[in-house]
Scaffold this motif. Structure first.
Motif, PDB file in Angstrom:
ATOM      1  N   SER A  17       0.834  -1.207   0.000  1.00  0.00           N
ATOM      2  CA  SER A  17       0.000   0.000   0.000  1.00  0.00           C
ATOM      3  C   SER A  17       0.866   1.254   0.000  1.00  0.00           C
ATOM      4  O   SER A  17       2.002   1.242   0.494  1.00  0.00           O
ATOM      5  CB  SER A  17      -0.903   0.033   1.243  1.00  0.00           C
ATOM      6  OG  SER A  17      -1.781  -1.054   1.275  1.00  0.00           O
ATOM      7  N   VAL A  64      -8.968   0.399 -10.836  1.00  0.00           N
ATOM      8  CA  VAL A  64      -8.575   0.633  -9.439  1.00  0.00           C
ATOM      9  C   VAL A  64      -9.745   0.517  -8.473  1.00  0.00           C
ATOM     10  O   VAL A  64      -9.549   0.582  -7.254  1.00  0.00           O
ATOM     11  CB  VAL A  64      -7.904   2.014  -9.271  1.00  0.00           C
ATOM     12  CG1 VAL A  64      -6.761   2.184 -10.263  1.00  0.00           C
ATOM     13  CG2 VAL A  64      -8.903   3.144  -9.418  1.00  0.00           C
ATOM     14  N   ARG A  67      -9.756  -0.973  -4.818  1.00  0.00           N
ATOM     15  CA  ARG A  67      -8.382  -0.984  -4.297  1.00  0.00           C
ATOM     16  C   ARG A  67      -7.918   0.407  -3.875  1.00  0.00           C
ATOM     17  O   ARG A  67      -7.152   0.536  -2.924  1.00  0.00           O
ATOM     18  CB  ARG A  67      -7.421  -1.549  -5.344  1.00  0.00           C
ATOM     19  CG  ARG A  67      -7.727  -2.956  -5.780  1.00  0.00           C
ATOM     20  CD  ARG A  67      -6.629  -3.515  -6.678  1.00  0.00           C
ATOM     21  NE  ARG A  67      -6.467  -2.765  -7.913  1.00  0.00           N
ATOM     22  CZ  ARG A  67      -5.329  -2.167  -8.284  1.00  0.00           C
ATOM     23  NH1 ARG A  67      -4.251  -2.248  -7.534  1.00  0.00           N
ATOM     24  NH2 ARG A  67      -5.280  -1.513  -9.438  1.00  0.00           N
ATOM     25  N   ASN A  84      -4.245   0.475  -2.158  1.00  0.00           N
ATOM     26  CA  ASN A  84      -4.038  -0.837  -1.534  1.00  0.00           C
ATOM     27  C   ASN A  84      -3.954  -1.928  -2.597  1.00  0.00           C
ATOM     28  O   ASN A  84      -4.335  -1.705  -3.755  1.00  0.00           O
ATOM     29  CB  ASN A  84      -5.179  -1.145  -0.570  1.00  0.00           C
ATOM     30  CG  ASN A  84      -5.288  -0.152   0.569  1.00  0.00           C
ATOM     31  OD1 ASN A  84      -4.291   0.416   1.011  1.00  0.00           O
ATOM     32  ND2 ASN A  84      -6.499   0.079   1.035  1.00  0.00           N
ATOM     33  N   SER A  85      -3.455  -3.076  -2.199  1.00  0.00           N
ATOM     34  CA  SER A  85      -3.345  -4.230  -3.113  1.00  0.00           C
ATOM     35  C   SER A  85      -2.700  -3.831  -4.424  1.00  0.00           C
ATOM     36  O   SER A  85      -3.200  -4.155  -5.513  1.00  0.00           O
ATOM     37  CB  SER A  85      -4.743  -4.831  -3.361  1.00  0.00           C
ATOM     38  OG  SER A  85      -5.322  -5.233  -2.144  1.00  0.00           O
ATOM     39  N   LYS A  87      -0.480  -3.454  -7.709  1.00  0.00           N
ATOM     40  CA  LYS A  87      -0.048  -4.400  -8.729  1.00  0.00           C
ATOM     41  C   LYS A  87       1.066  -3.764  -9.558  1.00  0.00           C
ATOM     42  O   LYS A  87       1.135  -2.534  -9.657  1.00  0.00           O
ATOM     43  CB  LYS A  87      -1.221  -4.752  -9.647  1.00  0.00           C
ATOM     44  CG  LYS A  87      -2.447  -5.280  -8.931  1.00  0.00           C
ATOM     45  CD  LYS A  87      -3.589  -5.478  -9.922  1.00  0.00           C
ATOM     46  CE  LYS A  87      -4.853  -5.985  -9.234  1.00  0.00           C
ATOM     47  NZ  LYS A  87      -5.965  -6.175 -10.199  1.00  0.00           N
ATOM     48  N   ASP A  90       0.201  -0.937 -11.792  1.00  0.00           N
ATOM     49  CA  ASP A  90      -0.078   0.382 -11.213  1.00  0.00           C
ATOM     50  C   ASP A  90       1.145   1.304 -11.280  1.00  0.00           C
ATOM     51  O   ASP A  90       1.047   2.488 -10.929  1.00  0.00           O
ATOM     52  CB  ASP A  90      -0.518   0.256  -9.755  1.00  0.00           C
ATOM     53  CG  ASP A  90      -1.848  -0.466  -9.592  1.00  0.00           C
ATOM     54  OD1 ASP A  90      -1.962  -1.301  -8.670  1.00  0.00           O
ATOM     55  OD2 ASP A  90      -2.758  -0.192 -10.390  1.00  0.00           O
TER      56      ASP A  90
END
Length: 124
Positions: A17, A64, A67, A84-85, A87, A90
């Protein structure tokens, strides 16, 4: 003179995060909508999230949704993007932007002031 200054970017592992901040100055922050956009290497800048002047309405890109969370603190003239979460996809430079409209918009051209961006890198 309107200034938007992003902070909070960095390197994070996938699944981690980050929280981005954008501090605004130069005009009455609470009168304007705010947005987050991002640009990955070799790609066009794309919409990520936006929030209206009061914080009561927001929109997210499908990529997104669930997330990322956009929020704002009008007392601090700051908009946030909680991510958050994360990848690897991103990974991008993230920009905040300010716009003079009531209904939240996703089009880049609707925003009239932009920050310089902050790099987010997500490693796999």
């Amino acid at each position: 003179q309107v200034q938007l200054v992003e902070s909070g970017g960095g390197l994070v592992q996938a699944g981690g995060s980050l929280r981005l901040s954008c501090a605004a100055s130069g005009r009455t922050f609470s009168n304007y909508a705010m947005g987050w956009f991002r640009q990955a290497p070799g790609k066009e800048r794309e919409f990520v999230a936006a929030i209206n002047w009061s914080g009561g309405s927001n929109r997210y890109a499908d990529s997104v949704l669930g997330r990322f969370t956009i929020s704002r603190d009008n007392a601090k003239n700051t908009v946030y993007l909680q991510m958050n979460s994360l990848k690897p996809e991103d990974t991008a430079v993230y920009y905040c932007a300010s716009g003079d409209f009531l209904v939240v918009r996703t089009a880049e051209g609707s925003y009239d002031y932009w920050g310089q961006g902050t790099q987010v890198t997500v490693s796999s």
